[in-house]
Structures are given as structure tokens and as C-alpha cells.
Design an enzyme around this catalytic site. Structure first.
Site, PDB file in Angstrom:
ATOM      1  CE  LYS A   1      13.756   6.064  -5.452  1.00 50.33           C
ATOM      2  NZ  LYS A   1      14.551   6.555  -6.572  1.00 50.33           N
ATOM      3  N   GLY A   2      11.384   0.101  -3.517  1.00 49.17           N
ATOM      4  CA  GLY A   2      11.139  -1.259  -4.004  1.00 49.17           C
ATOM      5  C   GLY A   2      10.873  -2.268  -2.897  1.00 49.17           C
ATOM      6  CB  VAL A   3      12.230  -2.924   0.400  1.00 43.42           C
ATOM      7  CG1 VAL A   3      13.501  -3.321  -0.321  1.00 43.42           C
ATOM      8  CG2 VAL A   3      12.434  -1.593   1.097  1.00 43.42           C
TER       9      VAL A   3
ATOM     10  NE  ARG B   1       2.238   0.092   3.998  1.00 48.82           N
ATOM     11  CZ  ARG B   1       0.971  -0.284   3.911  1.00 48.82           C
ATOM     12  NH1 ARG B   1       0.273  -0.538   5.002  1.00 48.82           N
ATOM     13  NH2 ARG B   1       0.378  -0.395   2.743  1.00 48.82           N
TER      14      ARG B   1
ATOM     15  CE  LYS C   1       9.215  -5.252  -6.893  1.00 46.70           C
ATOM     16  NZ  LYS C   1       8.763  -3.985  -7.490  1.00 46.70           N
TER      17      LYS C   1
ATOM     18  CD  GLU D   1      11.647  -2.526  -9.661  1.00 46.71           C
ATOM     19  OE1 GLU D   1      12.007  -1.401  -9.270  1.00 46.71           O
ATOM     20  OE2 GLU D   1      10.821  -3.203  -9.040  1.00 46.71           O
ATOM     21  CG  ASP D   2      11.879   3.338  -9.460  1.00 45.32           C
ATOM     22  OD1 ASP D   2      11.389   2.244  -9.100  1.00 45.32           O
ATOM     23  OD2 ASP D   2      11.764   4.382  -8.802  1.00 45.32           O
TER      24      ASP D   2
ATOM     25  CG  ASP E   1       8.501  -0.583  -9.497  1.00 44.60           C
ATOM     26  OD1 ASP E   1       7.869  -1.060  -8.532  1.00 44.60           O
ATOM     27  OD2 ASP E   1       9.153   0.476  -9.424  1.00 44.60           O
ATOM     28  CG  LEU E   2       2.479   1.790  -8.917  1.00 44.22           C
ATOM     29  CD1 LEU E   2       1.746   2.183 -10.188  1.00 44.22           C
ATOM     30  CD2 LEU E   2       1.474   1.310  -7.882  1.00 44.22           C
ATOM     31  CG  ASP E   3       5.182   3.337  -5.634  1.00 45.67           C
ATOM     32  OD1 ASP E   3       4.212   4.092  -5.802  1.00 45.67           O
ATOM     33  OD2 ASP E   3       5.141   2.339  -4.890  1.00 45.67           O
TER      34      ASP E   3
ATOM     35  CB  SER F   1       3.818  -2.554  -7.433  1.00 45.65           C
ATOM     36  OG  SER F   1       4.002  -1.663  -6.354  1.00 45.65           O
ATOM     37  CB  ALA F   2       7.009  -3.806  -3.038  1.00 48.56           C
ATOM     38  CB  SER F   3       2.756  -0.340  -3.560  1.00 50.22           C
ATOM     39  OG  SER F   3       1.721   0.394  -2.947  1.00 50.22           O
ATOM     40  CE  LYS F   4      -1.922  -5.720   2.283  1.00 51.66           C
ATOM     41  NZ  LYS F   4      -2.440  -5.865   3.631  1.00 51.66           N
ATOM     42  CG  ASN F   5      -1.473   2.007  -0.722  1.00 50.79           C
ATOM     43  OD1 ASN F   5      -2.588   1.935  -0.210  1.00 50.79           O
ATOM     44  ND2 ASN F   5      -0.378   2.176  -0.007  1.00 50.79           N
TER      45      ASN F   5
ATOM     46  CB  THR G   1       3.679   7.360  -6.174  1.00 50.82           C
ATOM     47  OG1 THR G   1       3.982   6.268  -7.044  1.00 50.82           O
ATOM     48  CG2 THR G   1       2.353   7.971  -6.563  1.00 50.82           C
TER      49      THR G   1
HETATM   50  C1  BG6 Z   1       7.207   0.163  -3.418  1.00 49.75           C
HETATM   51  C2  BG6 Z   1       7.961   1.408  -3.025  1.00 49.75           C
HETATM   52  O1  BG6 Z   1       6.697   0.304  -4.702  1.00 49.75           O
HETATM   53  O2  BG6 Z   1       6.144  -0.083  -2.505  1.00 49.75           O
HETATM   54  C3  BG6 Z   1       8.455   1.300  -1.592  1.00 49.75           C
HETATM   55  O3  BG6 Z   1       9.063   1.585  -3.887  1.00 49.75           O
HETATM   56  C4  BG6 Z   1       7.279   0.980  -0.661  1.00 49.75           C
HETATM   57  O4  BG6 Z   1       9.082   2.505  -1.221  1.00 49.75           O
HETATM   58  C5  BG6 Z   1       6.550  -0.270  -1.150  1.00 49.75           C
HETATM   59  O5  BG6 Z   1       7.744   0.767   0.658  1.00 49.75           O
HETATM   60  C6  BG6 Z   1       5.328  -0.641  -0.295  1.00 49.75           C
HETATM   61  O6  BG6 Z   1       4.310   0.276  -0.512  1.00 49.75           O
HETATM   62  P1  BG6 Z   1       2.950   0.374   0.322  1.00 49.75           P
HETATM   63  O7  BG6 Z   1       2.100   1.295  -0.527  1.00 49.75           O
HETATM   64  O8  BG6 Z   1       2.378  -1.009   0.402  1.00 49.75           O
HETATM   65  O9  BG6 Z   1       3.287   0.931   1.640  1.00 49.75           O
HETATM   66 MG    MG Z   2       9.745   1.707  -7.954  1.00 48.06          MG
END
Ligand code: BG6
Ligand code: MG
Length: 220
Positions: free
Chosen positions: A45-47, A49, A145, A169-170, A8-10, A114-118, A16
Site C-alpha cells: 500500500k502506498g508504494v 507499482r 513513499k 493517508e491510509d 492520497d487516492l487509493d 498519490s503514488a499511482s500513475k492512474n 481502489t
Molecule cells: C498507490 C497504491 O496509491 O499506488 C499502491 O496504494 C500502488 O498499492 C501505487 O502500487 C501505484 O499505482 P499504479 O496505479 O501506478 O500502479
Molecule cells: Mg492509499
């Protein structure tokens, strides 16, 4: 032998996680003049945006149009990306660089789940983009997730079976996702993560020796 590590990332690689919730808090304050309670953070967290925004709006009992929903999600992301501006390798969480080095030395393949697009932007800022063998695009999987999809895709991306990997994971949703994928779950956090196969209180504690031993014991 352990073949893969899925990250996982964040909150695991970089600190972050709080940036996300800070951005949500600002957004909600600006638009609805309401303060979000801190206990809502764990639920976001983990879900994704969009799922985070739905959770927040449901909690507040606010309904918005589809267009407004998209605008709010985009505005939160703008705020979040701005906060990422100053991110450098100094923001890698304690112990993570050493742990990743150990994994690479041992020829254990590494993937980002990671669920993050960033994710790619953040890894680049941290100087970690090159150490990952694969990064799963969270929008390429059907369900986010706590569904297992992203962890199964991450294992596949580094040519590993679920039983050959560990995943770190956190978040509550993240640990549930790993467990549902039948992958050995390593969590970093408090008792809310007691559903993990192995729980550490800090990223500082992550070593290949400890993680591999726990993974081997669990397999027997
Ligand atoms: C997860 C975070 O890693 O990424 C979530 O734990 C966040 O809090 C999700 O909503 C989506 O991130 P992003 O950067 O695509 O908005
Ligand atoms: Mg996380």
C-alpha cells in the site's frame, strides 16, 4: 490558518486499494501458481507499482529478468485498469465528497499526492478531476513513499509551506512519508497507523472542524 490539504487516492478518496492487491494476486497465481497471503497487502500500500512487485517477488523468493519484471508490472496494470472500468462517483468513499466541499468553501487548496500513475484517470471517473488544484506526477519525484518527496512536491504545487498543510493517508508508508515531510498527518485506518498525528477509523469521520482542530492543537 490551514491553507492546504494533500490527499492520497487509493483507500482515501476511492475504495481502489483492494483492486490493486486483487490484481497482484491474479498475476502471481497465473504466472507462479501461488496464492499471496493477505497480510502482504499492507506492505504494497502506498508504494509504487515497481516497488510493490519487488516486495512481492522478494517475499516469494523469486528472481526474474529485467524484461520479465517490466512485463509483469505492465500485466498487473492492465488487469487493474480493467477493474477501474466500472468506476463512477458512487465509488467515492463515504464522507469524502462533503469533506472536499468543506475544504473548497474554506478556500483551502487541494492537491493529489498519490503514488499511482492512474490518479488522473480515477479522479476523472469519480467526477473529481476539477476540484483538485494540483496533481503531482509520482514519476516526477526522486523517491516514492515512505520518502517525503511526493508530499513536499504536493505542498509546493499549491504554494504552501509544510506547516500550512495537512495530508491524509491510509497506508503505513504514506503516513511515514507525511511525517518525514514535517506535515501534519491524518490517517484513516487501524492501529498500524498509530504513527499519524491524528487517526480516524473511517473516511466518514473526516470533517474540516475535526481536522483543523487537531492541526491547531498540534501546532501549539
Ligand atoms: C498507490 C497504491 O496509491 O499506488 C499502491 O496504494 C500502488 O498499492 C501505487 O502500487 C501505484 O499505482 P499504479 O496505479 O501506478 O500502479
Ligand atoms: Mg492509499
Amino acid at each position: 490558518m490551514l491553507k492546504g490539504a494533500l490527499f492520497d487516492l487509493d483507500g482515501i478518496i476511492a475504495d481502489t486499494a483492494s483492486y490493486h492487491f486483487d490484481a497482484w494476486k491474479k498475476l502471481i497465481k497465473n504466472h507462479f501458481d501461488t496464492d499471496l497471503p493477505n497480510q502482504l497487502e499492507e506492505k504494497t500500500k502506498g508504494v509504487s507499482r515497481e516497488d510493490s512487485l519487488s516486495i512481492i517477488l522478494d517475499y516469494l523468493g523469486i528472481q526474474v529478468s529485467e524484461e520479465n519484471f517490466k512485463q509483469l508490472a505492465a500485466e498487473k496494470n492492465e488487469q487493474y485498469v480493467q477493474a477501474l472500468d466500472a468506476l463512477t462517483s458512487q465509488d467515492i468513499l463515504p464522507g469524502i465528497s462533503d469533506f472536499i466541499q468543506e475544504l473548497r468553501k474554506a478556500k483551502i487548496r487541494i492537491a493529489l499526492a498519490s503514488a499511482s500513475k492512474n490518479g488522473p484517470i480515477i479522479l476523472e471517473k469519480l467526477g473529481l478531476l476539477d476540484v483538485f488544484d494540483a496533481i503531482v506526477d509520482p514519476y516526477s519525484v526522486a523517491k516514492g513513499k515512505p520518502a517525503p518527496d511526493i508530499f513536499l512536491a504536493a505542498a509546493k504545487s499549491i504554494h504552501c509551506g509544510a506547516e500550512e498543510c495537512i495530508a491524509i493517508e491510509d497506508s503505513v508508508a504514506g503516513v511515514t512519508a507525511i511525517n518525514s515531510a514535517n506535515i501534519f498527518s491524518v490517517a484513516v485506518g487501524g492501529t498500524e497507523l498509530s504513527h499519524a498525528n491524528k487517526l480516524f477509523s473511517s473516511t466518514k469521520e473526516l470533517t474540516l472542524l475535526k481536522v483543523e482542530k487537531a492541526w491547531q492543537n498540534c501546532k501549539r
